[in-house]
Write a protein that holds these residues in place. Structure first.
Motif, PDB file in Angstrom:
ATOM      1  N   PRO A  96     174.828  55.908  50.679  1.00 23.93           N
ATOM      2  CA  PRO A  96     173.685  56.657  50.137  1.00 23.93           C
ATOM      3  C   PRO A  96     173.931  58.159  49.999  1.00 23.93           C
ATOM      4  O   PRO A  96     173.250  58.830  49.227  1.00 23.93           O
ATOM      5  N   ASN A  97     174.902  58.703  50.756  1.00 21.69           N
ATOM      6  CA  ASN A  97     175.212  60.129  50.686  1.00 21.69           C
ATOM      7  C   ASN A  97     176.703  60.322  50.970  1.00 21.69           C
ATOM      8  O   ASN A  97     177.109  60.529  52.106  1.00 21.69           O
ATOM      9  N   PRO A  98     177.542  60.274  49.936  1.00 18.03           N
ATOM     10  CA  PRO A  98     178.992  60.309  50.145  1.00 18.03           C
ATOM     11  C   PRO A  98     179.535  61.611  50.738  1.00 18.03           C
ATOM     12  O   PRO A  98     180.736  61.709  50.984  1.00 18.03           O
ATOM     13  N   ASP A  99     178.686  62.590  50.959  1.00 18.09           N
ATOM     14  CA  ASP A  99     179.141  63.806  51.620  1.00 18.09           C
ATOM     15  C   ASP A  99     179.323  63.608  53.128  1.00 18.09           C
ATOM     16  O   ASP A  99     179.891  64.463  53.810  1.00 18.09           O
ATOM     17  N   ILE A 100     178.833  62.477  53.641  1.00 16.87           N
ATOM     18  CA  ILE A 100     178.848  62.215  55.078  1.00 16.87           C
ATOM     19  C   ILE A 100     179.899  61.164  55.408  1.00 16.87           C
ATOM     20  O   ILE A 100     179.984  60.123  54.746  1.00 16.87           O
ATOM     21  N   ASP A 101     180.712  61.444  56.439  1.00 15.66           N
ATOM     22  CA  ASP A 101     181.700  60.481  56.921  1.00 15.66           C
ATOM     23  C   ASP A 101     181.101  59.589  58.004  1.00 15.66           C
ATOM     24  O   ASP A 101     180.394  60.081  58.897  1.00 15.66           O
ATOM     25  N   TYR A 102     181.390  58.296  57.931  1.00 14.09           N
ATOM     26  CA  TYR A 102     181.013  57.343  58.966  1.00 14.09           C
ATOM     27  C   TYR A 102     182.287  56.678  59.495  1.00 14.09           C
ATOM     28  O   TYR A 102     183.297  56.621  58.787  1.00 14.09           O
ATOM     29  N   ILE A 103     182.201  56.152  60.703  1.00 16.37           N
ATOM     30  CA  ILE A 103     183.307  55.357  61.235  1.00 16.37           C
ATOM     31  C   ILE A 103     182.733  54.101  61.888  1.00 16.37           C
ATOM     32  O   ILE A 103     181.835  54.181  62.733  1.00 16.37           O
ATOM     33  N   LYS A 104     183.216  52.951  61.461  1.00 14.99           N
ATOM     34  CA  LYS A 104     182.760  51.650  61.971  1.00 14.99           C
ATOM     35  C   LYS A 104     183.931  50.673  61.958  1.00 14.99           C
ATOM     36  O   LYS A 104     185.019  50.981  61.493  1.00 14.99           O
ATOM     37  N   ARG A 105     183.641  49.464  62.429  1.00 14.22           N
ATOM     38  CA  ARG A 105     184.652  48.400  62.384  1.00 14.22           C
ATOM     39  C   ARG A 105     184.362  47.478  61.206  1.00 14.22           C
ATOM     40  O   ARG A 105     183.216  47.085  60.978  1.00 14.22           O
TER      41      ARG A 105
END
Length: 247
Positions: A96-105
């Motif tokens: 929804p907001n590609p400016d934000i980094d996420y980290i998941k499995r």
């Protein structure tokens, strides 16, 4: 005097060239191969903790516009693409907001059916084996004041990892069945009751949004210690996590 001045100017110019070359090399390494990230939340506990500093392998899945600084719209899709594997710990851009980094499995590949029933993850109708593996207690803002049950899950790829299940009847412990579309992936945090992931607002993650695979913890500070608080490092450095592979 003129000769001495010329030598000083020549030496200064050489130093400037070395600095510029070092900066360019660092930029190339950061852009093409490895990028450092800091873990800001507890969604991947106990695998990754707040205060972990990690290297992300950007070459692992090839490159998209999100692999480049400022994400210039130079091309679409991925080049030199390689398929991620189920069980990889992945840094990606929040859809929804590609400016934000996420980290998941990464739990679900394109075409997979993923569902959680009574805290058990089902992939294509098969339950992911899960067994008790002790307890965990955070050493930072996520310390609940009590030990949290740990469960080891083992995927069909052989990848095994610990997850937390603090509240057995939380919103994410029973879900609808998700069918992963082509060109997308289904992500979950290892801290199952405290993770915004594909079960919720993250949704399916497009292949283009993948940044890279988390590979190594190179530094780690507990007790909510800022990297700038050097005087606190000796007491709060997590020595057992230094240069630990992310699995």
């Amino acid at each position: 005097m003129a000769q001495a001045t010329d030598k000083q100017q020549s030496g200064l110019w050489e130093n400037i060239k070395v600095i510029v070359q070092a900066l360019l090399l660092a930029l190339v390494i950061r852009t093409v191969f490895f990028q450092p990230f800091t873990i800001p939340s507890g969604s991947m506990m106990p695998t990754l903790l707040v205060g972990d500093y990690i290297f992300v392998n950007k070459f692992a899945y090839g490159y998209s516009k999100y692999s480049l600084p400022l994400s210039p719209d130079l091309f679409s899709g991925r080049i030199f693409a390689s398929e991620p594997k189920r069980g990889d710990v992945v840094v990606f851009r929040f859809p929804p907001n590609p400016d934000i980094d996420y980290i998941k499995r990464l739990i679900g590949l394109p075409g997979d059916r993923v569902q959680v029933r009574d805290s058990i993850v089902y992939i294509n109708g098969n339950p992911v084996p899960r067994q008790g593996d002790g307890a965990f207690r955070a050493d930072d803002q996520y310390d609940t004041g009590a030990d949290v049950p740990v469960f080891k899950e083992t995927l069909d790829t052989g990848v095994a990892f610990d997850t937390l299940d603090q509240f057995p009847n939380s919103r994410g412990d029973n879900t609808q069945e998700f069918v992963v579309p082509a060109g997308h992936y289904f992500m979950m945090g290892d801290n199952r009751d405290n993770s915004a992931d594909s079960r919720f607002d993250v949704g399916f993650v497009p292949a283009e949004n993948l940044v890279g695979r988390a590979s190594l913890i190179f530094f780690s500070l507990g007790n909510d210690t800022s990297f700038k608080e050097i005087w606190k490092w000796p007491a709060n450095l997590r020595y057992d996590r230094l240069f630990k592979a992310v699995e």
